[in-house]
Scaffold this active site. Structure first.
Site, mmCIF file in Angstrom:
data_model
loop_
_atom_site.group_PDB
_atom_site.id
_atom_site.type_symbol
_atom_site.label_atom_id
_atom_site.label_comp_id
_atom_site.label_asym_id
_atom_site.label_seq_id
_atom_site.Cartn_x
_atom_site.Cartn_y
_atom_site.Cartn_z
ATOM 1 N N LYS A 79 4.504 46.428 -47.840
ATOM 2 C CA LYS A 79 3.756 47.667 -48.056
ATOM 3 C C LYS A 79 3.275 47.777 -49.490
ATOM 4 C CE LYS A 79 6.937 50.242 -46.051
ATOM 5 N NZ LYS A 79 7.731 51.385 -45.586
ATOM 6 N N GLU B 38 10.637 53.966 -44.184
ATOM 7 C CA GLU B 38 10.524 54.806 -45.369
ATOM 8 C C GLU B 38 9.075 55.301 -45.412
ATOM 9 O OE1 GLU B 38 11.448 52.879 -49.093
ATOM 10 O OE2 GLU B 38 11.029 54.724 -50.199
ATOM 11 N N ARG C 209 12.509 38.725 -40.190
ATOM 12 C CA ARG C 209 11.285 39.499 -40.353
ATOM 13 C C ARG C 209 10.124 38.742 -39.747
ATOM 14 N NH1 ARG C 209 11.809 43.152 -44.490
ATOM 15 N NH2 ARG C 209 9.617 43.551 -44.847
HETATM 16 P P1 ATP Z 1 7.924 46.335 -46.494
HETATM 17 O O1 ATP Z 1 8.777 45.222 -47.017
HETATM 18 O O2 ATP Z 1 6.732 45.886 -45.743
HETATM 19 O O3 ATP Z 1 7.611 47.349 -47.514
HETATM 20 P P2 ATP Z 1 10.154 47.747 -45.525
HETATM 21 O O4 ATP Z 1 11.214 46.932 -44.927
HETATM 22 O O5 ATP Z 1 10.371 48.244 -46.905
HETATM 23 O O6 ATP Z 1 8.791 46.996 -45.375
HETATM 24 P P3 ATP Z 1 10.707 50.108 -44.069
HETATM 25 O O7 ATP Z 1 9.883 51.305 -43.957
HETATM 26 O O8 ATP Z 1 11.948 50.187 -44.870
HETATM 27 O O9 ATP Z 1 9.783 48.969 -44.641
HETATM 28 O O10 ATP Z 1 10.995 49.449 -42.670
HETATM 29 C C1 ATP Z 1 11.410 50.123 -41.516
HETATM 30 C C2 ATP Z 1 12.016 49.131 -40.583
HETATM 31 O O11 ATP Z 1 11.076 48.123 -40.235
HETATM 32 C C3 ATP Z 1 13.198 48.428 -41.219
HETATM 33 O O12 ATP Z 1 14.258 48.402 -40.299
HETATM 34 C C4 ATP Z 1 12.685 47.057 -41.518
HETATM 35 O O13 ATP Z 1 13.692 46.099 -41.452
HETATM 36 C C5 ATP Z 1 11.638 46.849 -40.425
HETATM 37 N N1 ATP Z 1 10.621 45.912 -40.890
HETATM 38 C C6 ATP Z 1 9.841 46.019 -41.984
HETATM 39 N N2 ATP Z 1 9.060 44.936 -42.124
HETATM 40 C C7 ATP Z 1 9.361 44.107 -41.093
HETATM 41 C C8 ATP Z 1 8.904 42.816 -40.684
HETATM 42 N N3 ATP Z 1 7.972 42.164 -41.357
HETATM 43 N N4 ATP Z 1 9.420 42.296 -39.560
HETATM 44 C C9 ATP Z 1 10.355 42.956 -38.854
HETATM 45 N N5 ATP Z 1 10.835 44.161 -39.178
HETATM 46 C C10 ATP Z 1 10.352 44.745 -40.290
HETATM 47 MG MG MG Z 2 12.199 49.424 -47.277
#
Ligand code: ATP
Ligand code: MG
Length: 561
Positions: free
Chosen positions: A273, A37, A263
């Site tokens: 984030k 995102e 994760r």
């Molecule tokens: P955050 O929780 O840090 O805001 P998010 O999951 O909201 O991260 P996205 O932009 O939605 O961030 O993530 C894009 C992809 O990266 C998704 O498929 C998510 O599952 C993966 N991702 C995000 N954080 C991690 C992590 N700590 N370990 C592994 N994969 C991750």
């Molecule tokens: Mg997300």
């Protein structure tokens, strides 16, 4: 791309599933996607997902799409889109001809929502958000049907159209899937699939007043792109039934398989984030690319290489149990990479002057230093040697203990690649106790550092010519948080756990002059001090080059605990 560790390792459970689906002929080619995102910069956790999704494509001759999951215009920004593209490229991956956006599918998603309504599987609901919560029930009690659940298909179509036209206020109406308010899985209790949002989207502008929700958008975007394996983190496990419900109810021609993995969490940092944004906006760090941040842009500025991050992701592997990986694992990856690739230089971080009494006043000699101790292909450089030099303040002791093999009264020491020097005297500011200068004599027969008579000189220290040295600024970075898990104690704000010494600026450091030729982003080892990287942002106001400490030479942190 240099293929790292993956080939030597047994396949993880996701790669096994994909290999099985390819060999059974279920799929001819794997299609995966990385779906960020655009509401922040990517961090090391995203790297795990990138290395998995793009890695699978590289290994199997498959396809991996970069798709921006841009369904929340109020939090998203084009600057984030650009930084994400840069980071994925920097990590060494290629998304092919085009970047995908969920917003590309807004028309299609709208049409499919109409189809859901026509199938009597979606309805427009007017409950307020508070009522909605109340009707939803809890983990232990079933929810209640919305009073709007049984509107006719015709009425739903009309009202959804009115939502789209902007006839209703934000928050007043939503479109909900009609599934099961008694389901033990809360995600299936008539989830919202469209909401009214009067915000300008960074790509579609003001064209839309309604935006699809994540769960609805994600499975359909995967389907529209022909994704075979939709790999996501464990928190989406409970969303999988909804993912499947949407595709099954719409009878889509393709049905990607969602598979979840754990994760990445690391010690001494936070990963979300939202929290990173809080640190940026509160000026706890200098920006998303502050070298102490575990964002990819921060790591890059810190001196981490793409290979070290890919190797790290291969080392930690893909599994299903959540854990916090030690920061030391990441640091070891960059150490082993830079140990092989970084050239060696000398830089005195905290200088004290040495005067060689018997060295000619105006003479400047060139001595030769190896750029790498094991790799002769990296060549040599010349270093100016002169009467006045700087050495590290802690390489001199007035009353050294026996095991101290550096400079002190009556000691002889080797100046790396230079000469052997013998202590004569030192000058001290009696009031402060500060050593002002150290006088030595040198053995003119010892050029290069070996004694002509074979006498043993144990200590070797680094030095820089005072006449020719290059003043530089050094950022000594350390871990951003004081504790392993800054989020462990819910009563303590994670911001109160920041390490106050995570950045110490050294403004008196002097480096050998060859460092002037380095390019921003270049990695270097300062002998005996650690790995550093020439900052990619402008030099300091006084025009001095800025070096960021990437990592110490050894894992000193574990001992400090
Ligand atoms: P955050 O929780 O840090 O805001 P998010 O999951 O909201 O991260 P996205 O932009 O939605 O961030 O993530 C894009 C992809 O990266 C998704 O498929 C998510 O599952 C993966 N991702 C995000 N954080 C991690 C992590 N700590 N370990 C592994 N994969 C991750
Ligand atoms: Mg997300």
């Amino acid at each position: 791309m240099e293929n790292t560790e993956t080939e030597k390792r047994p396949l993880d459970f996701i790669r096994q599933i994909i290999a099985g689906d390819l060999s059974s002929g279920k799929h001819e080619q794997s299609v995966t996607r990385f779906p960020p995102e655009p509401n922040g910069f990517l961090h090391i956790g995203h790297a795990k997902s990138i290395c998995l999704n793009f890695g699978v494509a590289v290994e199997n001759g498959g396809i991996c799409n970069l798709r921006f999951d841009d369904t929340n215009p109020s939090k998203e920004d084009i600057a984030y889109v650009d930084s994400i593209k840069e980071d994925v490229k920097w990590l060494g991956f290629d998304w092919g001809k085009q970047v995908h956006y969920a917003s590309d599918y807004f028309d299609k998603l709208y049409e499919l929502a109409i189809l859901l309504i026509k199938k009597n599987k979606a309805f427009v609901c007017e409950l307020s958000p508070e009522q909605m919560r109340e009707y939803r029930g809890t983990l232990t009690t079933p929810g209640k049907d919305s009073p709007y659940r049984n509107r006719s298909v015709a009425e739903n179509l009309e009202m959804f159209e009115a939502m789209k036209k902007g006839d209703f206020a934000e928050g007043s109406h939503v479109l909900r899937a009609k599934i099961d308010m008694a389901s033990p899985n809360l995600n299936l209790r008539d989830p919202i699939i469209y909401r009214i949002l009067k915000a300008t989207h960074h790509r579609t502008g003001d064209q839309w007043q309604i935006y699809p929700m994540y769960d609805y958008t994600h499975c359909l975007s995967d389907m529209l792109e022909g994704v075979t394996h939709s790999l996501c983190t464990l928190e989406f496990q409970d969303h999988r039934p909804l993912y499947n419900w949407v595709l099954e109810t719409l009878e889509t021609p393709c049905h990607p398989r969602q598979i979840e993995f754990s994760r990445l969490n690391l010690t001494y940092t936070v990963m979300s984030k939202r929290k990173l944004l809080q640190m940026v906006e509160g000026n706890y760090v200098s920006g998303w690319d502050d070298p102490r941040m575990l964002t990819l842009s921060g790591l890059r500025r810190r001196g981490y290489t793409p290979a070290s991050i890919r190797n790290f992701c291969a080392t930690i592997g893909i599994g299903k149990s959540d854990s916090r990986i030690s920061m030391g694992v990441l640091e070891n990856e960059i150490r082993s990479d830079l140990n092989v690739h970084a050239e060696r230089r000398m830089c005195v971080l905290d200088p004290v002057k040495v005067i060689i009494d018997n060295y000619p006043d105006d003479l400047i000699e060139e001595v030769v230093g190896k750029n790498h101790p094991q790799n002769p292909d990296k060549g040599v450089r010349s270093l100016p040697f002169s009467k006045e030099l700087y050495i590290e303040r802690n390489d001199f002791m007035e009353e050294p203990p026996k095991k101290y093999h550096r400079l002190g009264p009556d000691r002889e020491v080797r100046l790396r690649y230079g000469y052997l020097v013998q202590y004569v005297s030192h000058v001290k500011d009696e009031s402060s106790g500060e050593i002002l200068e150290i006088h030595c004599t040198y053995d003119p027969e010892s050029k290069g550092g070996s004694a002509p008579d074979g006498r043993k000189v144990k200590g070797t220290i680094h030095w820089v010519s005072a006449a020719k040295g290059l003043p530089v600024t050094i950022n000594m970075y350390d871990r951003l948080f004081k504790v392993e898990d800054p989020e462990a104690d819910k009563d303590i704000d994670f911001l109160d756990q920041l390490n106050p010494d995570s950045q110490v600026v050294l403004s008196h450091a002097i480096a050998e002059p060859s460092l002037a030729e380095m390019k921003p982003g270049d990695n270097i080892q300062f002998e005996r001090q650690g790995y550093f990287c020439l900052d990619t942002v402008a030099p300091t106001k006084d025009g001095k080059l800025v070096f960021n400490r990437t990592v110490t030479l050894r894992d000193s942190w574990e001992k400090r605990k």
